[in-house]
Design a protein around this motif. Sequence first.
Motif, PDB file in Angstrom:
ATOM      1  N   LYS A 193      41.872  42.401   2.400  1.00 19.54           N
ATOM      2  CA  LYS A 193      42.833  43.268   3.509  1.00 19.54           C
ATOM      3  C   LYS A 193      43.554  42.410   4.207  1.00 19.54           C
ATOM      4  O   LYS A 193      44.494  43.028   4.969  1.00 19.54           O
ATOM      5  N   PHE A 194      43.182  41.078   4.472  1.00 22.40           N
ATOM      6  CA  PHE A 194      43.769  40.061   5.187  1.00 22.40           C
ATOM      7  C   PHE A 194      44.385  39.255   4.378  1.00 22.40           C
ATOM      8  O   PHE A 194      44.946  38.233   4.954  1.00 22.40           O
ATOM      9  N   PHE A 195      44.867  39.432   3.062  1.00 21.84           N
ATOM     10  CA  PHE A 195      45.677  38.629   2.168  1.00 21.84           C
ATOM     11  C   PHE A 195      45.143  37.186   1.925  1.00 21.84           C
ATOM     12  O   PHE A 195      45.789  36.401   1.611  1.00 21.84           O
ATOM     13  N   VAL A 196      43.740  37.133   1.929  1.00 20.84           N
ATOM     14  CA  VAL A 196      43.062  35.867   1.662  1.00 20.84           C
ATOM     15  C   VAL A 196      41.950  36.351   0.449  1.00 20.84           C
ATOM     16  O   VAL A 196      41.102  35.611   0.526  1.00 20.84           O
ATOM     17  N   GLY A 250      42.378  43.386  -5.609  1.00 26.84           N
ATOM     18  CA  GLY A 250      43.858  43.130  -5.088  1.00 26.84           C
ATOM     19  C   GLY A 250      44.704  44.222  -5.650  1.00 26.84           C
ATOM     20  O   GLY A 250      45.393  44.721  -4.895  1.00 26.84           O
ATOM     21  N   HIS A 251      44.636  44.558  -6.696  1.00 27.57           N
ATOM     22  CA  HIS A 251      45.575  45.661  -7.376  1.00 27.57           C
ATOM     23  C   HIS A 251      45.371  46.913  -6.673  1.00 27.57           C
ATOM     24  O   HIS A 251      46.163  47.508  -6.056  1.00 27.57           O
ATOM     25  N   ALA A 252      43.980  47.335  -6.567  1.00 26.74           N
ATOM     26  CA  ALA A 252      43.742  48.509  -5.868  1.00 26.74           C
ATOM     27  C   ALA A 252      43.913  48.609  -4.532  1.00 26.74           C
ATOM     28  O   ALA A 252      44.347  49.703  -3.965  1.00 26.74           O
ATOM     29  N   LEU A 253      44.161  47.441  -3.977  1.00 26.44           N
ATOM     30  CA  LEU A 253      44.394  47.415  -2.333  1.00 26.44           C
ATOM     31  C   LEU A 253      45.905  47.078  -2.099  1.00 26.44           C
ATOM     32  O   LEU A 253      46.285  46.939  -1.016  1.00 26.44           O
ATOM     33  N   HIS A 254      46.516  46.871  -3.190  1.00 26.97           N
ATOM     34  CA  HIS A 254      47.793  46.566  -3.120  1.00 26.97           C
ATOM     35  C   HIS A 254      47.967  45.083  -2.306  1.00 26.97           C
ATOM     36  O   HIS A 254      48.880  44.875  -1.428  1.00 26.97           O
ATOM     37  N   ARG A 255      47.042  44.081  -2.584  1.00 26.42           N
ATOM     38  CA  ARG A 255      47.103  42.833  -1.965  1.00 26.42           C
ATOM     39  C   ARG A 255      47.019  41.739  -3.102  1.00 26.42           C
ATOM     40  O   ARG A 255      46.341  41.984  -4.167  1.00 26.42           O
ATOM     41  N   PRO A 298      33.816  54.761 -16.272  1.00 25.55           N
ATOM     42  CA  PRO A 298      33.542  53.714 -17.275  1.00 25.55           C
ATOM     43  C   PRO A 298      34.494  52.605 -17.179  1.00 25.55           C
ATOM     44  O   PRO A 298      34.306  51.522 -17.874  1.00 25.55           O
ATOM     45  N   ASP A 299      35.500  52.633 -16.642  1.00 19.29           N
ATOM     46  CA  ASP A 299      36.455  51.421 -16.430  1.00 19.29           C
ATOM     47  C   ASP A 299      36.732  51.031 -15.078  1.00 19.29           C
ATOM     48  O   ASP A 299      36.387  51.731 -14.111  1.00 19.29           O
ATOM     49  N   LEU A 300      36.878  49.606 -14.941  1.00 22.09           N
ATOM     50  CA  LEU A 300      36.902  48.953 -13.480  1.00 22.09           C
ATOM     51  C   LEU A 300      37.707  49.670 -12.662  1.00 22.09           C
ATOM     52  O   LEU A 300      37.877  49.869 -11.649  1.00 22.09           O
ATOM     53  N   ALA A 301      39.279  49.692 -13.220  1.00 23.23           N
ATOM     54  CA  ALA A 301      40.259  50.036 -12.481  1.00 23.23           C
ATOM     55  C   ALA A 301      39.979  51.493 -11.879  1.00 23.23           C
ATOM     56  O   ALA A 301      40.121  51.835 -10.701  1.00 23.23           O
ATOM     57  N   GLY A 302      39.605  52.443 -12.793  1.00 20.45           N
ATOM     58  CA  GLY A 302      39.251  53.712 -12.246  1.00 20.45           C
ATOM     59  C   GLY A 302      37.965  53.931 -11.113  1.00 20.45           C
ATOM     60  O   GLY A 302      38.084  54.612  -9.929  1.00 20.45           O
ATOM     61  N   ALA A 303      37.084  53.009 -11.521  1.00 21.39           N
ATOM     62  CA  ALA A 303      36.001  52.794 -10.539  1.00 21.39           C
ATOM     63  C   ALA A 303      36.455  52.304  -8.979  1.00 21.39           C
ATOM     64  O   ALA A 303      35.975  52.875  -8.138  1.00 21.39           O
ATOM     65  N   LEU A 304      37.424  51.414  -8.803  1.00 22.26           N
ATOM     66  CA  LEU A 304      37.711  50.702  -7.746  1.00 22.26           C
ATOM     67  C   LEU A 304      38.845  51.841  -7.442  1.00 22.26           C
ATOM     68  O   LEU A 304      38.726  51.951  -5.954  1.00 22.26           O
ATOM     69  N   ALA A 305      39.845  52.290  -7.914  1.00 20.78           N
ATOM     70  CA  ALA A 305      40.515  53.574  -7.355  1.00 20.78           C
ATOM     71  C   ALA A 305      39.770  54.784  -6.787  1.00 20.78           C
ATOM     72  O   ALA A 305      40.049  54.986  -5.605  1.00 20.78           O
ATOM     73  N   ALA A 306      38.606  55.042  -7.016  1.00 21.20           N
ATOM     74  CA  ALA A 306      37.699  56.035  -6.708  1.00 21.20           C
ATOM     75  C   ALA A 306      36.853  55.504  -5.468  1.00 21.20           C
ATOM     76  O   ALA A 306      36.433  56.193  -4.627  1.00 21.20           O
TER      77      ALA A 306
END
Length: 308
Positions: A193-196, A250-255, A298-306
């Motif tokens: 969240k702080f770009f690090v 990073g992708h889920a947070l747009h960072r 079942p997939d990481l992208a979906g789990a992080l999006a939720a």
Amino acid sequence: MKILVTGATGFLGSAIVAALRGRGDEVVALSRDPARARAALGDGVAAVAAELESPGAWQAEVRGVDGVIHLAGEPIGQRWDARVKQRIRDSRVESTRYLVEAIAALPAAERPRVLVSASGVDYYPFAIDTAGFDDDDVTEADPPGDSFLARVCRDWEAEAQLAEPHDVRVVRMRTGLVLDRGGPLARLAGPFKFFVGGKLGSGEQWVSWIHRADVVAAYLAALDEAAWHGPVNLVAPEAVRARGLARAIGHALHRPSWMPVPGFAVRLVAGEAAAYLLAGRKVVPRALLAHAFKYQHPDLAGALAASL
């Protein structure tokens, strides 16, 4: 059903209690702070004062329940010293011993039918213990490791298994990294969240993860379904390397996820516990798949999006 839950106000326990109540089950929560438990869980939950490591009046609460979900344990996400390590062990191993003793002391007709006891994927050896990040699948048939947490998990499960001779079905949930709002993900996502944000150590270590909604569903299935018994690897179908987890967060947070945390820095902050962040194992859910368990995430992208 009437279900006794220890660790009911924790990250997993609160979600499991909510699901039990949502389907109409009666819940008895053992807690060091009953007032806090009632405030957190709602007035519909019977909160009973209990120091699990000191058996006493709370053992009577086991009488007549249909099932027990045992989640209690000292948090491991803190810097360890000898005293903390002892609390981590005793809060799991000793409490399970007293719980099983309470079950064994009851007449057969008044014992719970099932004990679903928490454990962890730390039961298994570190991949680093075998000279590198092993890509071999780790299943419920694999032997325990010899790290501190592996020994804790081994002894924890051994105490739970002692309920089996008393006609109690025992399910041992070897849980991976649980993702959802709050919990470990809040700490992992904070730097992003702080770009690090970035990978920990080399980033090549395997991370075996699962979404909290799937943990809850699996615990309820373990309560209900007689085919569930023994060890269950409570993880998603596909483990991910730490670098892949960092990229996905990073992708889920747009960072960006360009700032790695070197191993020496992790060791400096986390001490002995750093080994569990810098090493890993590729755990697969063979038992869940055999039970045709239906994952919500079942997939990481979906789990992080939720979760984020």
